[in-house]
Scaffold this motif. Structure first.
Motif, short mmCIF file in Angstrom:
data_model
loop_
_atom_site.label_atom_id
_atom_site.label_comp_id
_atom_site.label_asym_id
_atom_site.label_seq_id
_atom_site.Cartn_x
_atom_site.Cartn_y
_atom_site.Cartn_z
N VAL A 123 -12.52 44.72 21.66
CA VAL A 123 -12.29 44.39 23.07
C VAL A 123 -13.43 44.94 23.92
CG1 VAL A 123 -10.68 44.56 25.01
CG2 VAL A 123 -9.81 44.51 22.67
N PRO A 124 -14.24 44.10 24.51
CA PRO A 124 -15.33 44.62 25.34
C PRO A 124 -14.79 45.32 26.59
CG PRO A 124 -15.34 42.20 25.30
CD PRO A 124 -14.24 42.63 24.42
N ARG A 125 -15.60 46.19 27.14
CA ARG A 125 -15.28 46.93 28.37
C ARG A 125 -14.06 47.85 28.22
NH1 ARG A 125 -16.29 41.77 30.61
NH2 ARG A 125 -14.07 41.54 31.05
N PHE A 126 -13.73 48.16 26.99
CA PHE A 126 -12.59 49.05 26.72
C PHE A 126 -13.12 50.21 25.87
CE2 PHE A 126 -8.73 50.70 24.97
CZ PHE A 126 -7.72 50.34 25.85
N VAL A 127 -13.16 51.41 26.47
CA VAL A 127 -13.74 52.57 25.78
C VAL A 127 -12.62 53.52 25.34
CG1 VAL A 127 -15.30 54.55 26.02
CG2 VAL A 127 -15.85 52.38 27.14
N ASN A 128 -12.61 53.85 24.07
CA ASN A 128 -11.63 54.81 23.55
C ASN A 128 -12.27 56.20 23.46
OD1 ASN A 128 -9.35 53.05 22.96
ND2 ASN A 128 -10.69 52.14 21.41
N VAL A 129 -11.55 57.20 23.97
CA VAL A 129 -12.05 58.58 23.94
C VAL A 129 -10.98 59.49 23.38
CG1 VAL A 129 -13.13 60.42 25.29
CG2 VAL A 129 -13.12 58.09 26.17
N SER A 130 -11.25 60.08 22.25
CA SER A 130 -10.28 61.01 21.68
C SER A 130 -11.03 62.03 20.85
CB SER A 130 -9.28 60.25 20.82
OG SER A 130 -8.59 61.15 19.98
N ILE A 131 -10.74 63.28 21.09
CA ILE A 131 -11.35 64.33 20.26
C ILE A 131 -10.24 65.26 19.81
CG2 ILE A 131 -12.96 66.28 20.21
CD1 ILE A 131 -14.75 64.78 22.10
N GLY A 132 -9.99 65.23 18.49
CA GLY A 132 -8.92 66.08 17.97
C GLY A 132 -9.22 67.53 18.24
N PHE A 133 -10.43 67.92 17.90
CA PHE A 133 -10.88 69.29 18.11
C PHE A 133 -12.39 69.29 18.12
CE2 PHE A 133 -12.39 73.36 16.76
CZ PHE A 133 -11.56 74.27 17.39
N PRO A 134 -13.07 69.97 18.94
CA PRO A 134 -12.60 70.75 20.08
C PRO A 134 -12.87 70.00 21.39
CG PRO A 134 -14.76 71.52 19.35
CD PRO A 134 -14.49 70.18 18.71
N GLY A 135 -11.87 69.31 21.85
CA GLY A 135 -12.04 68.42 22.99
C GLY A 135 -12.37 69.11 24.29
#
Ligand SMILES: Cc1cc2nc3c(=O)[nH]c(=O)nc-3n(C[C@H](O)[C@H](O)[C@H](O)COP(=O)(O)OP(=O)(O)OC[C@H]3O[C@@H](n4cnc5c(N)ncnc54)[C@H](O)[C@@H]3O)c2cc1C
Lengths: 418, 490
Positions: free
Chosen positions: B336-348
């Motif tokens: 999906v363009p223009r859709f940014v996923n941001v996830s950091i398990g550790f160390p966010g």
């Protein structure tokens, strides 16, 4: 009165602090001040609206507020100065006190002597380490008591109480009278933690289920508590797998132990006794630091306010004498806890003057003999950790002490059956 | 809010979502941040060891998913950012213990790795120097790798600060609003929330524990994450002398990581046993508590169960649990363009500043126009911290406003004045006040102050005390008024 001229400063305006302050005035100290963090003097007694106070001190059956009121009035009559909404934030070993006060601003002064009378606090859920989720609806019994008796709120209508301390049992009755249902009082030990009279009058008389040798192994509910899991415990107090069951509730009260509040004592460098959690004191209630005295639940947790008052009067009297240049107790004989004795207060005596010893045992036992070294021995039908033992040593008995005695061992021995 | 149009919608008000919001506010972008809870930082960000790592010595398991570059790029940004925002930051330094020669060799390799990344402050300490730094450390340790750069912060206060600063600089910040559905449309996205609809051109999905669920609403979930539960216990301030550096050692068993760290407030944290768990089940249990205590005692034998004043569990989302610690997603969705996923398990927390920059870069690559916001003000004022004032400052403050002379939380010495400031800042719950002022975080765990804080909240918000909640929703503290259950009214 200028704070610079204070002879005796009392930290804490509960029953201990007020009794100490009155006695200090009566002993002759000119300027006596009580520093109290709450809105008014009297401490927790104002939320203890049940009766049973003063049976020994006044030979009358009073409610908490009545008992407190008598002392507060007397404090005013004897010219004790009270500073409410004043929180002591530090005490140095040189007795320099710092405090912040709504009415008086930022305070810093050095009285001639200090009485520590900060009382105790209840063990929190975190300190008890109860596993589970972290919803609303979990209170210490004392906090709930304040909400119900002072603020006019009922925390919930189906209650579980962990621990059978006195405040917990009293709240079981109080909440039942308010229309809530107490589903269970859960106690880890094979016997209750508070006074027998409270077990009878608060639990049995209201048919409140008491689960001895049980504990809570889990708290359920995301936003508001929904239930607890309880389980039976084995001899080493660990939950037994397979005995778990769920009890629905919307409120959990904790009444599983009190801890003397000694953070200020530590700042001042006062030595604490690991067994009591309070300062080690001599028979005048002086701590390890000269000029600093202590009385009441800050020294050790009492079951009756009457004893708190007496003990603190002693601390107040000694603090006044010290402020007026008097010498403290001479010579130190250590009292050592022997068989089935958890602690003894005071921790040292001079051996010169008559003295009352307060003690607690580790375990419940029947048919025992309490021996204070070789100077006294007394048969007792039953001893329990929840009931404080009190023994008076008269001068004639103390005369039996050998010259140069440095330690007396106190034992609670099993009596030989005849 | 019933209908709202915005250019960029950021979903999730944890440390990452708020960091992105603040970074975007440096530009003239019409951005909106929405958070489902009634306050910021109540997801993973709240259940945290509070350590700001360097990441410079970490091994990369898999380039693509590894946040190490974001971590070491963040380190130089973190302290100035905390200063601008008046968020806590305290460089405590780190000691990674070893117990034999092979342990030492492993750390020598790490040191070389850090040096190759330009970080040259690491030192290898022998037993004696270690003991001089930390006299209470286990006698079993034969030495340690010392990294003076490691710091601690307060992630929730940092997150609140980021959200506030973003708001000051023009971001529309909304709490208590949950994203329920997302549809891709011609111009971007139609987002359905619990409070109405939002149409936007770009989405930043920083939904933490729900990152995959939110992505799946619009088929942008080109990844799989596993919920790993970690446990932390808090020790009483009176044992804060036990250790002054963050100390850890290689785990004895997988998932049994053992760390002990000072916090910015003087308590020590011990943790964190980790285990795959049912998502959202953040209940603590006996086993975690025992593992944490046992492992902490391997580092500092004097730690006692008696010193624990509270404990909590929280979730880390890992891409691949077997691969180890550091798994992250900072990508535009491949589907999906223009859709940014941001996830950091550790160390966010540690990686937040550089991650925010990276996300802005990704958005710009997707077509977001970035024109500088000339009015951007990086500074934000924190509320008064009474305990850290000088005696003279305390004297003056109380003289000008007696509410600062009224101590409400006795354990942490929090005054009524600070609580009122926190409420003005946006706290509307007991937890909101607690995370902003520490009222209720001390050794009595709110036994003394909860009734008083409830009263102040009710007064300041102009609502009855029964309506005050612990953390929003159905978490009311006081369910009935006196006599209500027995049919009477007072
Ligand atoms: C025990 C433990 C210890 C840790 N220790 C450290 C450490 O010492 N140092 C460090 O740097 N990191 C540490 N971490 C990791 C760190 O906590 C996380 O990496 C970081 O908090 C992730 O931030 P986030 O913003 O992605 O997630 P979150 O803080 O979880 O934020 C996500 C937000 O999205 C919201 N949300 C979710 N779904 C929706 C929706 N549908 N609509 C609207 N809002 C939504 C949530 O309510 C939440 O507030 C630790 C983690 C744990 C569990």
């Amino acid at each position: 009165m200028k704070l610079q001229d204070v002879d005796v400063a009392v930290i804490g305006g509960g029953p201990a602090g007020i009794a100490a302050a009155i006695k200090a005035r009566e002993t002759g100290a000119q300027n006596v001040v009580i520093l109290e963090r709450a809105e008014k003097m009297g401490g927790l007694l104002y939320q203890c609206i049940h009766n049973g106070f003063g049976l020994f001190y006044f030979n009358e059956d009073l409610t908490g507020p009545e008992y407190a009121h008598r002392f507060v009035e007397k404090a005013m009559d004897t010219g004790v100065k009270g500073l409410p909404e004043t929180m002591v934030t530090g005490i140095s070993p040189e007795r320099q006190i710092t405090a912040v006060s709504k009415g008086e601003g930022y305070l810093s002064f050095r009285p001639a002597s200090i009485v520590l009378a900060m009382g105790c606090r209840e063990k929190s859920r975190g300190a008890l380490g109860i596993p589970g989720t972290r919803p609303a609806g979990i209170f210490t019994a004392g906090t709930a008591q304040r909400f119900v008796n002072v603020e006019g709120f009922i925390p919930g209508k189906r209650i579980v109480i962990l621990g059978s301390g006195d405040i917990g049992m009293i709240m079981a009755r109080r909440l039942t009278l308010e229309g809530a249902e107490v589903a269970a009082v859960v106690e880890m030990l094979p016997y209750i933690g508070g006074l027998i009279r409270n077990e009878v009058q608060c639990l049995h008389d209201f048919d409140i289920p008491l689960l001895l040798e049980h504990t809570i192994t889990r708290i359920h509910g995301e936003q508001r508590i929904e239930a607890v899991t309880v389980a039976r415990v084995d001899d080493s107090k660990r939950p037994i797998a397979g005995t778990e069951r769920r009890i629905e509730c919307d409120t959990l009260l904790l009444s599983a132990g009190l801890i003397p509040e000694n953070e200020l004592s530590l700042m001042a460098g006062v030595e604490l006794d690991a067994a009591t959690g309070g300062p080690t004191v001599d028979e005048t209630r002086q701590t390890s630091i000269s000029g600093i005295f202590a009385g009441g639940n800050v020294v050790h947790v009492h079951d009756l306010v009457d004893n708190v008052s007496w003990e603190s009067e002693l601390a107040g009297e000694s603090a006044a004498r010290s402020a007026m240049g008097g010498k403290g107790a001479q010579g130190k004989i250590k009292l050592k806890a022997g068989r089935n004795i958890r602690y003894i207060v005071p921790q040292t005596i001079s051996g010169q003057n008559k003295v009352t010893l307060y003690m607690r045992v580790n375990d419940m036992e029947e048919g025992v003999r309490l021996k204070i070294g070789n100077i006294m021995s007394k048969g007792l039908r039953v001893v329990k950790p929840s009931e404080m033992l009190k023994v008076e040593l008269a001068p004639e008995q103390l005369e039996k002490l050998k010259e140069g005695t440095s330690e007396i061992i106190v034992d609670c021995e099993r009596r030989e059956r005849k | 809010m019933s209908e709202l149009k915005t250019e960029v919608l950021i979903i999730g008000g944890g440390v990452l979502g708020t960091a992105v919001a603040r970074e975007l506010s440096r530009y003239k972008v019409d951005a909106t941040l929405i958070e489902k809870e009634v306050d910021f930082g109540w997801g993973s960000t709240k259940a945290n060891m509070c350590i700001v790592c360097q990441g410079a010595d970490h091994q990369e398991f898999s380039k693509e998913y590894h946040p190490s570059p974001l971590v070491w790029q963040s380190m130089p940004l973190m302290e100035p950012m905390c200063q601008e925002l008046e968020a806590p930051f305290n460089r405590v330094g780190e000691l990674a213990l070893f117990f034999n020669n092979s342990g030492k060799e492993k750390y020598e390799k790490m040191m070389a790795r850090a040096e190759s990344r330009g970080i040259t402050t690491h030192q290898l300490l022998d037993r004696d120097s270690l003991r001089r730094l930390e006299p209470n450390i286990t006698r079993e340790a034969t030495g340690a790798l010392y990294d003076p750069g490691i710091a601690v912060t307060d992630p929730v206060r940092l997150t609140i600060a980021l959200a506030e600063n973003a708001r000051q600089n023009g971001v529309n910040v909304i709490t208590g609003t949950e994203v329920q559905d997302i549809k891709a449309s011609a111009g971007g996205f139609e987002v359905k929330t619990s409070q109405g609809n939002i149409s936007c051109e770009f989405v930043v999905n920083a939904a933490g524990m729900a990152v995959d669920k939110v992505a799946a609403l619009v088929n942008a979930d080109d990844f799989v994450v596993f919920p790993i539960r970690g446990y932390v216990a808090i020790l009483d301030k009176k044992v804060s002398d036990l250790v002054s550096h963050e100390v850890h050692a290689s785990p004895e068993a997988p998932g049994e990581s053992n760390i002990i760290t000072p916090t910015v407030y003087g308590n020590l944290f011990i943790g964190t046993p980790m285990k795959l768990a049912r998502r959202g089940d953040d209940a603590t249990n006996r086993e975690m508590a025992e593992v944490a205590l046992r492992n902490a005692r391997r580092l500092i034998p004097d730690i006692s169960e008696k010193d624990i004043i509270n404990s909590f569990a929280g979730f880390l989302m890992f891409r691949n649990w077997e691969l180890g610690w550091h798994e992250c997603i900072v990508n535009t969705s491949s589907t999906v363009p223009r859709f940014v996923n941001v996830s950091i398990g550790f160390p966010g927390v540690s990686a937040a500043p550089a991650t925010a920059r990276e996300v802005v870069k990704l958005l710009s690559r997707e077509g977001l126009k970035l024109r500088e916001n000339p009015g951007f003000n990086p500074y934000r004022k924190a509320i008064t911290d009474f305990t850290n004032l000088t005696d003279e400052e305390k004297r003056k403050l109380i003289a000008s406003d007696s509410r600062y002379g009224h101590v409400v939380c006795r354990c942490e010495t929090v005054t009524e004045g600070e609580i009122v400031e926190a409420i003005k800042q946006g706290a509307a719950t007991l937890d909101g006040v607690k995370f902003r002022t520490r009222a209720g975080m001390g050794r009595c765990q709110s036994g003394f102050c909860s009734s008083r804080v409830t009263g102040i909240l009710a007064r300041e918000l102009g609502i009855p005390e029964e309506e005050i909640t612990k953390k929003g929703g159905e978490s009311r503290q006081l369910l009935y008024k006196s006599k209500e259950l027995i049919g009477g009214r007072e």
